[in-house]
Design an enzyme around this catalytic site. Structure first.
Site, PDB file in Angstrom:
ATOM      1  N   ARG A  29       0.812  -1.222   0.000  1.00 15.43           N
ATOM      2  CA  ARG A  29       0.000   0.000   0.000  1.00 15.43           C
ATOM      3  C   ARG A  29       0.847   1.276   0.000  1.00 15.43           C
ATOM      4  NH1 ARG A  29      -5.649  -0.482   1.388  1.00 15.43           N
ATOM      5  NH2 ARG A  29      -6.246  -2.512   0.555  1.00 15.43           N
ATOM      6  N   ARG A  33      -3.532   6.581   0.121  1.00 14.77           N
ATOM      7  CA  ARG A  33      -3.992   7.779   0.817  1.00 14.77           C
ATOM      8  C   ARG A  33      -2.986   8.488   1.711  1.00 14.77           C
ATOM      9  NH1 ARG A  33      -9.380   5.037   2.745  1.00 14.77           N
ATOM     10  NH2 ARG A  33      -7.808   3.411   2.835  1.00 14.77           N
ATOM     11  N   ARG A  42      -6.772  10.935  -7.078  1.00 13.40           N
ATOM     12  CA  ARG A  42      -7.983  10.176  -6.770  1.00 13.40           C
ATOM     13  C   ARG A  42      -9.236  11.032  -6.978  1.00 13.40           C
ATOM     14  NH1 ARG A  42     -11.865   8.084  -5.912  1.00 13.40           N
ATOM     15  NH2 ARG A  42     -12.556   6.574  -4.358  1.00 13.40           N
ATOM     16  N   ASP A  79      -6.822  -3.520  -7.557  1.00 13.43           N
ATOM     17  CA  ASP A  79      -7.345  -4.054  -6.302  1.00 13.43           C
ATOM     18  C   ASP A  79      -7.658  -5.535  -6.472  1.00 13.43           C
ATOM     19  OD1 ASP A  79      -8.305  -2.893  -3.538  1.00 13.43           O
ATOM     20  OD2 ASP A  79      -9.659  -4.508  -4.092  1.00 13.43           O
TER      21      ASP A  79
END
Ligand code: CP3
Length: 348
Positions: A29, A33, A42, A79
């Site tokens: 990851r 974010r 995004r 994903d």
């Protein structure tokens, strides 16, 4: 210069069994974010699925942590739930809730569409791989990935990730034939999906078995080891020769069996793994990846530096890729990631 010289990619060398000092590093990851540049990107897509299926946005998201941190591995931005979407199930990512998946009752719910159509739906992902490959520094390894069969199936059985997982885990006792048939369906589509990623340019593959914890040992064999082994074997049968990293998160005492029986090339270790158990349970030359606590990365400070050094020392001499034990948390400060990289690279 003509492109005849072979460029060394530390991450691939470690997966081939050579240990490096300092070890190559990337973080699960690493895109996402915690990066302001990701949040900006995004905001340009309607929803997360659109983002994943947009090669321009997804390739940029893959490259952002490479530019900012110079990671040795670039993980494809996608994903694990795209496979369920491609199989025709309704998949949504709700803000603050996480993924929501249309629930299945039987293995036949996974055969609504053909493999050809499913792979076709996933084709923007392969375009992302092509684009990333073009812009990647020559020492950086591009890692493709998919969810492991049970972890992916779990979302389709439970409908969401934040549950006690009891319904999915009970299928193996209550409807074992249905469970095995469903796992086989996911194995096949996942093998085709990963093969296409490699054809597009992925240089290594990772299988995320994020929900392997808490299983009885006989169930672990059926839900985790057997389908992971089937996936690896199917990939090899399809002539996919790149290294494959398995990540059986929460395997605990089953880690040694997982490595011995799935034929993965390397193994991702989770946060709770005990380094002395790795020394005891895995062959000394077997490549490992991991396993700094993401909570400590977020917390930072002297304890972070000390733990990074401890992990480096624990795996010195073994082929080791430095990583986290799970994904970077969204509120992780960027200087903490930089501190980890400096500690590793300065060898201090
Ligand atoms: O840097 C990277 O790792 C980028 C690619 C990537 C994502 N998801 C992007 C993502 C990868 C490798 C994954 C794998 C994934 N997805 C796993 C296995 C790894 C793990 O964490 O155990 C799982 C279980 C999923 C399913 C999933 N996707 C969940 C549970 C969530 C919601 C939780 C969350 O963090 O929001 C997602 C959404 C998701 N996948 C995001 C990202 C960047 C957040 C979406 C957003 O930007 O709002």
């Amino acid at each position: 210069m003509p492109g005849s010289e072979r460029v060394e990619k530390p991450l691939l060398e470690v997966l081939a069994g050579t240990s490096h000092t300092p070890p190559p590093v990337w973080m699960m990851r690493q895109a996402g974010r915690h990066l302001p540049e990701y949040l900006e990107l995004r905001s340009r897509a309607k929803d997360f699925l659109d983002f994943c299926y947009s090669p321009s946005l997804a390739s940029e998201a893959t490259l952002q942590p490479i530019r900012r941190y110079g990671m040795d591995g670039a993980i494809l931005f996608a994903d694990i739930l795209l496979v369920l979407d491609a199989l025709g199930l309704d998949v949504r990512f709700e803000k603050g809730v996480g993924p929501l998946v249309q629930r299945i009752e039987a293995a036949s719910d996974l055969t609504r569409t053909t493999h050809t159509k499913a792979i076709d739906r996933l084709s923007p992902v392969f375009e992302t791989v092509i684009r990333v490959k073009r812009s990647l520094p020559e020492t950086t390894t591009l890692i493709g990935f998919a969810g492991a069969p049970f972890t992916v199936l779990l979302y389709a059985i439970e409908g969401r990730g934040k549950t006690d997982k009891a319904t999915a885990r009970s299928w193996i006792y209550e409807k074992p034939d249905e469970m095995r048939a469903a796992l086989n369906e996911i194995v096949e589509i996942t093998a085709l999906y990963m093969k296409a990623q490699v054809e597009a340019g992925a240089e290594a593959l990772m299988i995320f078995e994020s929900w392997a914890e808490g299983l009885a040992d006989d169930v672990f064999r059926e839900l985790v080891i057997a389908p992971n082994a089937a996936l690896v074997s199917r990939l090899r049968e399809l002539d996919v020769s790149v290294p494959i990293i398995g990540f059986p998160r929460g395997a605990a005492g089953m880690l040694g069996s997982y490595v011995a029986e799935t034929k993965v090339t390397g193994v991702g270790l989770d946060t709770a793994v005990v380094p002395s158990d790795v020394a005891r349970d895995l062959p000394p030359e077997f490549p490992v990846q991991g396993h700094l606590d993401p909570l400590l990365l977020r917390a930072g400070g002297a304890r972070l530096v000390a733990r990074v050094r401890e992990l480096l020392a624990a795996y010195a001499g073994r082929p080791h890729i430095f990583n986290l034990g799970h994904g970077v948390l969204p509120d992780t400060p960027i200087p903490h990631v930089e501190l980890v990289l400096k500690t590793i690279r300065d060898g201090a």
